[in-house]
Motif scaffolding. Structure first.
Motif, PDB file in Angstrom:
ATOM      1  N   VAL A 240     -48.196  -5.371 -43.329  1.00  0.00           N
ATOM      2  CA  VAL A 240     -46.870  -5.730 -43.524  1.00  0.00           C
ATOM      3  C   VAL A 240     -45.873  -4.666 -43.371  1.00  0.00           C
ATOM      4  CG1 VAL A 240     -47.687  -7.977 -44.441  1.00  0.00           C
ATOM      5  CG2 VAL A 240     -47.113  -6.171 -45.984  1.00  0.00           C
ATOM      6  N   ARG A 241     -46.153  -3.388 -43.635  1.00  0.00           N
ATOM      7  CA  ARG A 241     -45.203  -2.371 -43.660  1.00  0.00           C
ATOM      8  C   ARG A 241     -45.154  -1.663 -42.407  1.00  0.00           C
ATOM      9  NH1 ARG A 241     -47.521  -2.999 -48.426  1.00  0.00           N
ATOM     10  NH2 ARG A 241     -46.285  -2.920 -50.169  1.00  0.00           N
ATOM     11  N   ARG A 242     -45.844  -2.195 -41.189  1.00  0.00           N
ATOM     12  CA  ARG A 242     -45.915  -1.655 -40.099  1.00  0.00           C
ATOM     13  C   ARG A 242     -44.649  -1.872 -39.215  1.00  0.00           C
ATOM     14  NH1 ARG A 242     -50.273  -0.713 -36.636  1.00  0.00           N
ATOM     15  NH2 ARG A 242     -51.775  -1.981 -37.857  1.00  0.00           N
ATOM     16  N   ASN A 243     -44.133  -1.201 -38.453  1.00  0.00           N
ATOM     17  CA  ASN A 243     -42.958  -1.458 -37.570  1.00  0.00           C
ATOM     18  C   ASN A 243     -43.752  -2.018 -36.140  1.00  0.00           C
ATOM     19  OD1 ASN A 243     -40.827  -1.917 -35.866  1.00  0.00           O
ATOM     20  ND2 ASN A 243     -40.090   0.265 -35.813  1.00  0.00           N
ATOM     21  N   ALA A 244     -43.648  -3.226 -36.279  1.00  0.00           N
ATOM     22  CA  ALA A 244     -44.490  -4.000 -35.108  1.00  0.00           C
ATOM     23  C   ALA A 244     -43.621  -4.875 -34.098  1.00  0.00           C
ATOM     24  CB  ALA A 244     -45.432  -5.003 -35.805  1.00  0.00           C
ATOM     25  N   ARG A 245     -42.465  -4.437 -34.277  1.00  0.00           N
ATOM     26  CA  ARG A 245     -41.412  -5.129 -33.544  1.00  0.00           C
ATOM     27  C   ARG A 245     -41.450  -5.161 -32.004  1.00  0.00           C
ATOM     28  NH1 ARG A 245     -36.996  -8.713 -35.322  1.00  0.00           N
ATOM     29  NH2 ARG A 245     -35.704  -9.123 -33.297  1.00  0.00           N
ATOM     30  N   ARG A 246     -42.366  -4.021 -31.584  1.00  0.00           N
ATOM     31  CA  ARG A 246     -42.422  -3.917 -30.112  1.00  0.00           C
ATOM     32  C   ARG A 246     -43.831  -4.738 -29.565  1.00  0.00           C
ATOM     33  NH1 ARG A 246     -41.789   1.601 -27.547  1.00  0.00           N
ATOM     34  NH2 ARG A 246     -41.505   0.565 -25.879  1.00  0.00           N
ATOM     35  N   HIS A 247     -44.326  -5.596 -30.286  1.00  0.00           N
ATOM     36  CA  HIS A 247     -45.537  -6.416 -29.847  1.00  0.00           C
ATOM     37  C   HIS A 247     -44.980  -7.360 -28.760  1.00  0.00           C
ATOM     38  CE1 HIS A 247     -43.430 -10.086 -31.403  1.00  0.00           C
ATOM     39  NE2 HIS A 247     -43.339  -9.715 -32.520  1.00  0.00           N
ATOM     40  N   LEU A 248     -45.978  -7.991 -28.145  1.00  0.00           N
ATOM     41  CA  LEU A 248     -45.738  -8.735 -26.929  1.00  0.00           C
ATOM     42  C   LEU A 248     -45.964 -10.074 -26.949  1.00  0.00           C
ATOM     43  CD1 LEU A 248     -47.006  -6.370 -24.132  1.00  0.00           C
ATOM     44  CD2 LEU A 248     -44.588  -6.806 -24.818  1.00  0.00           C
ATOM     45  N   ALA A 249     -46.052 -10.613 -28.310  1.00  0.00           N
ATOM     46  CA  ALA A 249     -46.256 -11.942 -28.504  1.00  0.00           C
ATOM     47  C   ALA A 249     -45.556 -12.897 -27.806  1.00  0.00           C
ATOM     48  CB  ALA A 249     -46.458 -12.473 -30.044  1.00  0.00           C
ATOM     49  N   PHE A 250     -44.404 -12.716 -27.424  1.00  0.00           N
ATOM     50  CA  PHE A 250     -43.285 -13.611 -27.019  1.00  0.00           C
ATOM     51  C   PHE A 250     -43.329 -13.343 -25.433  1.00  0.00           C
ATOM     52  CE2 PHE A 250     -41.206 -13.652 -31.248  1.00  0.00           C
ATOM     53  CZ  PHE A 250     -41.761 -14.961 -31.577  1.00  0.00           C
ATOM     54  N   GLY A 251     -44.190 -12.235 -24.897  1.00  0.00           N
ATOM     55  CA  GLY A 251     -44.019 -11.838 -23.406  1.00  0.00           C
ATOM     56  C   GLY A 251     -42.873 -10.704 -23.130  1.00  0.00           C
ATOM     57  N   VAL A 252     -42.745 -10.649 -22.092  1.00  0.00           N
ATOM     58  CA  VAL A 252     -41.632  -9.691 -21.681  1.00  0.00           C
ATOM     59  C   VAL A 252     -40.928  -9.934 -20.264  1.00  0.00           C
ATOM     60  CG1 VAL A 252     -43.375  -7.964 -20.507  1.00  0.00           C
ATOM     61  CG2 VAL A 252     -41.460  -7.305 -21.693  1.00  0.00           C
ATOM     62  N   GLY A 253     -39.883  -9.628 -20.008  1.00  0.00           N
ATOM     63  CA  GLY A 253     -39.249  -9.942 -18.802  1.00  0.00           C
ATOM     64  C   GLY A 253     -38.234 -10.991 -18.735  1.00  0.00           C
ATOM     65  N   PRO A 254     -38.213 -11.492 -17.476  1.00  0.00           N
ATOM     66  CA  PRO A 254     -36.988 -12.676 -17.366  1.00  0.00           C
ATOM     67  C   PRO A 254     -37.594 -14.054 -17.887  1.00  0.00           C
ATOM     68  CG  PRO A 254     -38.076 -11.936 -15.278  1.00  0.00           C
ATOM     69  CD  PRO A 254     -38.550 -11.077 -16.286  1.00  0.00           C
ATOM     70  N   HIS A 255     -39.105 -13.981 -18.189  1.00  0.00           N
ATOM     71  CA  HIS A 255     -39.690 -15.692 -19.052  1.00  0.00           C
ATOM     72  C   HIS A 255     -39.792 -15.240 -20.309  1.00  0.00           C
ATOM     73  CE1 HIS A 255     -39.626 -18.011 -15.440  1.00  0.00           C
ATOM     74  NE2 HIS A 255     -40.048 -16.735 -14.669  1.00  0.00           N
ATOM     75  N   PHE A 256     -39.266 -14.012 -20.752  1.00  0.00           N
ATOM     76  CA  PHE A 256     -39.399 -14.189 -22.475  1.00  0.00           C
ATOM     77  C   PHE A 256     -39.077 -15.347 -23.136  1.00  0.00           C
ATOM     78  CE2 PHE A 256     -37.873 -12.452 -26.669  1.00  0.00           C
ATOM     79  CZ  PHE A 256     -38.958 -11.575 -26.925  1.00  0.00           C
ATOM     80  N   CYS A 257     -39.977 -15.373 -24.210  1.00  0.00           N
ATOM     81  CA  CYS A 257     -40.148 -16.780 -24.672  1.00  0.00           C
ATOM     82  C   CYS A 257     -38.536 -17.216 -25.267  1.00  0.00           C
ATOM     83  CB  CYS A 257     -40.671 -16.724 -26.124  1.00  0.00           C
ATOM     84  SG  CYS A 257     -40.964 -18.001 -26.838  1.00  0.00           S
ATOM     85  N   LEU A 258     -38.301 -18.475 -24.662  1.00  0.00           N
ATOM     86  CA  LEU A 258     -36.806 -19.126 -25.118  1.00  0.00           C
ATOM     87  C   LEU A 258     -36.860 -19.356 -26.590  1.00  0.00           C
ATOM     88  CD1 LEU A 258     -36.207 -21.322 -22.243  1.00  0.00           C
ATOM     89  CD2 LEU A 258     -34.696 -19.951 -23.239  1.00  0.00           C
ATOM     90  N   GLY A 259     -37.876 -19.528 -27.089  1.00  0.00           N
ATOM     91  CA  GLY A 259     -37.933 -20.103 -28.486  1.00  0.00           C
ATOM     92  C   GLY A 259     -38.078 -19.088 -29.529  1.00  0.00           C
ATOM     93  N   HIS A 260     -37.920 -17.839 -29.358  1.00  0.00           N
ATOM     94  CA  HIS A 260     -38.115 -16.612 -30.291  1.00  0.00           C
ATOM     95  C   HIS A 260     -37.217 -16.559 -31.255  1.00  0.00           C
ATOM     96  CE1 HIS A 260     -34.964 -13.595 -29.294  1.00  0.00           C
ATOM     97  NE2 HIS A 260     -34.699 -14.481 -28.075  1.00  0.00           N
ATOM     98  N   ALA A 261     -35.969 -16.870 -31.158  1.00  0.00           N
ATOM     99  CA  ALA A 261     -35.165 -16.903 -32.564  1.00  0.00           C
ATOM    100  C   ALA A 261     -35.440 -17.902 -33.324  1.00  0.00           C
ATOM    101  CB  ALA A 261     -33.676 -17.029 -31.965  1.00  0.00           C
ATOM    102  N   LEU A 262     -35.819 -19.235 -32.739  1.00  0.00           N
ATOM    103  CA  LEU A 262     -35.987 -20.375 -33.480  1.00  0.00           C
ATOM    104  C   LEU A 262     -37.181 -20.048 -34.267  1.00  0.00           C
ATOM    105  CD1 LEU A 262     -35.194 -23.246 -33.824  1.00  0.00           C
ATOM    106  CD2 LEU A 262     -36.871 -23.857 -32.184  1.00  0.00           C
ATOM    107  N   VAL A 263     -38.295 -19.511 -33.770  1.00  0.00           N
ATOM    108  CA  VAL A 263     -39.675 -19.239 -34.248  1.00  0.00           C
ATOM    109  C   VAL A 263     -39.446 -18.109 -35.578  1.00  0.00           C
ATOM    110  CG1 VAL A 263     -41.797 -18.278 -34.286  1.00  0.00           C
ATOM    111  CG2 VAL A 263     -41.087 -19.450 -32.135  1.00  0.00           C
ATOM    112  N   ARG A 264     -38.462 -17.050 -35.164  1.00  0.00           N
ATOM    113  CA  ARG A 264     -38.353 -16.041 -36.276  1.00  0.00           C
ATOM    114  C   ARG A 264     -37.632 -16.676 -37.503  1.00  0.00           C
ATOM    115  NH1 ARG A 264     -37.614 -12.047 -32.006  1.00  0.00           N
ATOM    116  NH2 ARG A 264     -39.601 -10.510 -32.414  1.00  0.00           N
ATOM    117  N   VAL A 265     -36.784 -17.683 -37.325  1.00  0.00           N
ATOM    118  CA  VAL A 265     -36.128 -18.414 -38.538  1.00  0.00           C
ATOM    119  C   VAL A 265     -37.103 -19.346 -39.175  1.00  0.00           C
ATOM    120  CG1 VAL A 265     -34.133 -19.871 -39.039  1.00  0.00           C
ATOM    121  CG2 VAL A 265     -33.753 -18.177 -37.842  1.00  0.00           C
ATOM    122  N   THR A 266     -37.856 -19.897 -38.271  1.00  0.00           N
ATOM    123  CA  THR A 266     -38.715 -20.983 -38.821  1.00  0.00           C
ATOM    124  C   THR A 266     -39.915 -20.073 -39.732  1.00  0.00           C
ATOM    125  OG1 THR A 266     -38.755 -22.384 -36.998  1.00  0.00           O
ATOM    126  CG2 THR A 266     -40.425 -22.616 -38.278  1.00  0.00           C
TER     127      THR A 266
END
Ligand code: HEM
Length: 310
Positions: A240-266
């Motif tokens: 949990v101390r790792r800087n993992a922010r560059r993971h690809l869980a939400f994809g990448v590019g023009p179809h990057f997950c539309l729900g990423h902000a909602l998931v993070r707050v959830t």
């Protein structure tokens, strides 16, 4: 078409829903009795609908059925979800039922001015001047939002808790509120609920040592990328101390997950409340994985919780 929906789901818009999300998360935890085995995955299964169901204005009575149908749509081979007629029929029937339910929900809402996501879709215009969406386009977009949210979100806390309880490291995260954000990014990397996405090459491309010819399909395995040791040292450790922010869980590019902000707050609300209410979790059986080549997730996670005193 993406921009208006993106505006409705961007960081600022989602902040406005934080209070509702917190209430829904608290409601989920009320049923957990300390000291008794329970299925953590049955609890998190209700999490996405509590958020997206509310934001879309879907009838609460339909939430659990819609959740079941979305899982059938991504795991038609799983013995718990397959219909007696077989996986192919399961896939078709689940989609037909989902579209029928959403068609009803959209038909009820039309002209309602409710301000929910179905309303956004029903009243928006294509940004290129293409006019309003057809009923079919509205329903298809409702399907993307619902499926995108339902089949992924629960697997982030499920995978995190499975690992934290197996390694006895729950307290290392729970007792350090300053690690909430980095822990969530690590949980997204660790769980990688969407296993892959496929694209078709529009022209010949050289990818490493491989030539991909125009028209050929390429599957990007997200879980594999998120275990790339050159990006994430010691990738098979949940840190949990790792800087993992560059993971690809939400994809990448023009179809990057539309729900990423909602998931993070959830997930912020979920883990904050989890850590506030529960001091400890013990495994109470083996986790059971969902049988799916698209979604990587745990469908049953037996745990025993210890509630905090006072
Ligand atoms: C942990 C939770 C989630 C994960 C891991 C996830 C993952 C992804 C991934 C990998 C993509 C990219 C697909 C591609 O490249 O074609 C995507 C797209 C998408 N996601 Fe999510 N998602 C999550 C939650 C959500 C939620 C909560 C929503 C709904 C609010 C949502 C709605 C969508 C939509 C509509 C798209 C399609 C965007 C487009 O094609 O332009 N997702 N998601």
């Amino acid at each position: 078409m993406r921009s208006p929906v993106q505006r409705a789901l961007n960081g600022r818009a989602v902040e406005g829903h934080r209070g509702v999300i917190r209430d829904e998360v608290r409601r989920l935890f009320t049923g957990v009795v300390g000291g008794e085995p329970f299925d953590f995955a049955a609890l998190t299964d209700q999490l996405p609908m509590a958020v997206i169901g509310t934001l879309m204005g879907l009838d609460r009575d339909d939430w659990s059925h819609l959740t079941f149908l979305t899982t059938q749509a991504v795991a038609p081979d799983d013995p718990e979800f397959v219909r007696p007629e077989g996986p192919q029929a399961t896939l078709h029937r689940a989609h037909r039922e989902l579209f029928a339910c959403l068609q009803d929900a959209v038909a009820k809402r039309r002209g309602g001015g409710t301000g929910d996501l179905i309303d956004v879709l029903s009243t928006m215009d294509f940004e290129d001047g293409g006019g309003p969406l057809t009923a079919g386009e509205i329903v298809s977009n409702c399907y993307s939002l619902l499926l995108g949210a339902n089949v992924t979100t629960p697997h982030v806390p499920n995978a995190a808790l499975a690992e934290l309880t197996a390694t006895g490291t729950y307290a290392d995260w729970a007792e350090h509120p300053e690690l909430l954000d980095s822990g969530i990014e690590e949980a997204l990397r660790w769980s990688s609920p969407t296993s892959h996405f496929i694209r078709y090459a529009t022209h010949d491309v050289q990818l490493g040592k491989v030539t991909v010819r125009a028209g050929e399909a390429v599957a990007a395995w997200i879980g594999s990328a998120n275990r790339d040791a050159s990006m994430f040292p010691d990738p098979y450790t949940f840190d949990v101390r790792r800087n993992a922010r560059r993971h690809l869980a939400f994809g990448v590019g023009p179809h990057f997950c539309l729900g990423h902000a909602l998931v993070r707050v959830t997930l912020e609300e979920f883990f904050q409340e989890l850590f506030a209410q529960f001091e400890h979790f013990e495994p109470a059986g083996e986790p059971e994985h969902l049988h799916s080549n698209f979604i990587a997730g745990i469908k049953h996670l037996p745990l025993v919780a210890t509630r905090r005193k006072g």
